[in-house]
Design an enzyme around this catalytic site. Structure first.
Site, PDB file in Angstrom:
ATOM      1  N   LYS A  24      -6.630  -5.426  -2.834  1.00  0.00           N
ATOM      2  CA  LYS A  24      -5.545  -5.713  -3.701  1.00  0.00           C
ATOM      3  C   LYS A  24      -5.472  -7.463  -4.177  1.00  0.00           C
ATOM      4  O   LYS A  24      -5.102  -7.577  -3.771  1.00  0.00           O
ATOM      5  CB  LYS A  24      -3.827  -6.080  -2.629  1.00  0.00           C
ATOM      6  CG  LYS A  24      -4.480  -4.435  -2.547  1.00  0.00           C
ATOM      7  CD  LYS A  24      -3.231  -3.566  -1.310  1.00  0.00           C
ATOM      8  CE  LYS A  24      -3.002  -2.574  -1.185  1.00  0.00           C
ATOM      9  NZ  LYS A  24      -1.800  -2.657   0.349  1.00  0.00           N
ATOM     10  N   ASP A  80       2.519   1.835   6.318  1.00  0.00           N
ATOM     11  CA  ASP A  80       2.388   1.512   5.917  1.00  0.00           C
ATOM     12  C   ASP A  80       3.571   2.946   5.922  1.00  0.00           C
ATOM     13  O   ASP A  80       4.437   3.729   6.256  1.00  0.00           O
ATOM     14  CB  ASP A  80       3.118   1.200   4.001  1.00  0.00           C
ATOM     15  CG  ASP A  80       2.306   1.846   3.382  1.00  0.00           C
ATOM     16  OD1 ASP A  80       1.391   2.462   4.139  1.00  0.00           O
ATOM     17  OD2 ASP A  80       2.309   1.302   2.551  1.00  0.00           O
TER      18      ASP A  80
END
Length: 432
Positions: free
Chosen positions: A135, A170
């Protein structure tokens, strides 16, 4: 999907799916009491939460939340710089909401659930080695180190009486948060820019535990299902998107169902139609050749256009690609969008059924015959009504009307923050 799941549970690298052990073997019971914190680092933004738990009667009494942005230079800095910044923001949050005035008993620390959405080799519920940054992060000196130790050391340098008691991704945190309110939640799926799924697995179905005995006899498994490819039929457009990506040959399922790629697949189809079939007249709109110029939110907006002359579709095409279009051309564009989104939703639905069928077979019929909840989160799922409908349609089609009535697909918005704090509570060093 079910076969690849089984292979991944036998040993690492045995199939497409990593089937990562989360070491989360005790989910929040509802009896947890006290204040717990959560830190959610999923990209350039991170959030800090404080959750006050009131036990069986009070449940989540209150939550406080703060967002922060990681400065660009720290994405390319050192490990210490990054974690010192995060710990300083945590310390600011704690002092702002009065955490320091609640005196901790001697020798105790506040406990934190750390949601860390980067590739990690988990070694226990509160430790994990960073495999690599993704990312856009390129922080030096972190790969190969325990990210929990990095954060704990930084919190000590800040004089913060806090320790990480659960390291989760997550998807795992979403499952924990949803399960706290509804014990029938067995699966969690994130469908946003990227995608992932996790589920509650029985310990006797995980050969690679190698003698490790989870307290509850169960463990959450992080499938990393974006890596699935198992004979997926790919078009020339999928293959082009894959070969132009930063990770060719990897994350094939993700590239056919997640928000990052759907707009790009549509753009490539429209470009071919413009070149080969003069979709937009004799000239090809120049901007249509620019990768990722058409985002998935554009697809969603075009599919919500219910005007007679598809005014919004025309405006979006003009703004994004420079294409001037007739009504007939706009209708073709909407059909292309719908085709790609329908395929994505149906594949995601098939993935969910794959997980459920694997659980059903191993539990000898204890999953599909009763109420079972799949907790969903992610912007793509939340904001794209057609996508949601196609997922549900596929699940109903594959399981049959009667069985599918037991399967509840439930949106659980932003559940990962509370989920991480709940996992810190469930794995508290000070309870019992």
């Amino acid at each position: 999907m079910a076969a690849e799941m089984r292979a991944g549970l036998v040993s690492d690298g045995a199939g497409d799916l990593p089937m990562i052990l989360s070491y989360v073997d005790s989910l929040p019971s509802g009896d947890e009491k006290g204040a717990f914190y959560a830190l959610d680092l999923g990209g350039t933004n991170f959030r800090v939460l404080k959750v006050q738990l009131g036990g069986r009667d009070g449940r989540v009494v209150e939550t406080e939340l703060q967002y922060a942005q990681i400065p660009q230079e720290l994405m390319f800095g050192t490990t210490e710089e990054l974690f010192d910044f995060i710990a300083s923001e945590l310390a600011r949050f704690v002092s702002k909401e009065g955490g320091r005035s609640l005196h901790l008993p001697q020798g105790k620390k506040w406990e934190l659930g750390f949601t860390f959405s980067f590739p990690v080799k988990q070694t226990s519920v509160d430790s994990g080695i960073l495999i690599k940054w993704t990312k856009g992060f390129s922080v030096s000196g972190t790969a190969g180190r325990d990210v929990v130790a990095c954060l704990n050391e930084a919190m000590e340098r800040q004089g913060l009486d806090m320790r990480v008691s659960a390291l989760v991704n997550d998807t795992v945190a979403t499952l924990a948060g949803a399960h706290y309110y509804d014990e029938d939640v067995m699966v969690a799926v994130i469908l946003g820019t990227g995608t992932n799924a996790c589920y509650i697995e029985r310990a006797d179905a995980i050969p690679k535990l190698q003698g490790l005995k989870p307290r509850s006899g169960k463990m959450i498994i992080n499938t990393e299902w974006g890596a699935f490819s198992g004979g997926l039929p790919l078009t020339e457009f999928d293959k082009d998107v894959d070969s132009a990506s930063v990770n060719p040959g990897e994350q094939i399922f993700e590239k056919t169902i997640s928000g990052m790629y759907l707009g790009e697949i549509v753009r490539r189809i429209l470009l071919k139609m413009a070149k080969d079939n003069a979709l937009f007249g004799d000239s090809v709109p120049q901007k249509l050749s620019t990768p990722f110029i058409l985002g998935t939110p554009c697809l969603c907006a075009m599919q919500q256009d219910d005007t007679d002359d598809l005014t919004a579709v025309g405006a979006i095409l003009s703004d994004a690609t420079g294409a001037q279009s007739s009504l007939k051309e706009r209708e073709v564009v909407v059909e292309v969008c719908d085709t790609i989104v329908r395929r994505a939703g149906r594949l995601a639905g098939a993935g969910i059924v794959g997980i459920l069928q694997k659980m059903e077979e191993d539990s000898h019929g204890l999953v599909l015959g009763r109420r079972t909840v799949v907790a969903m989160d992610g912007g793509l799922y939340e904001h794209y009504p057609q996508y949601r409908r196609y997922i549900q349609d596929a699940v109903t089609e594959l399981l049959g009307q009667k069985t599918s009535e037991n399967i509840v697909i439930d949106h659980n918005k932003d559940g990962s923050g509370i989920g991480a704090a709940l996992l810190a509570a469930a794995n508290s060093k000070y309870v019992g």
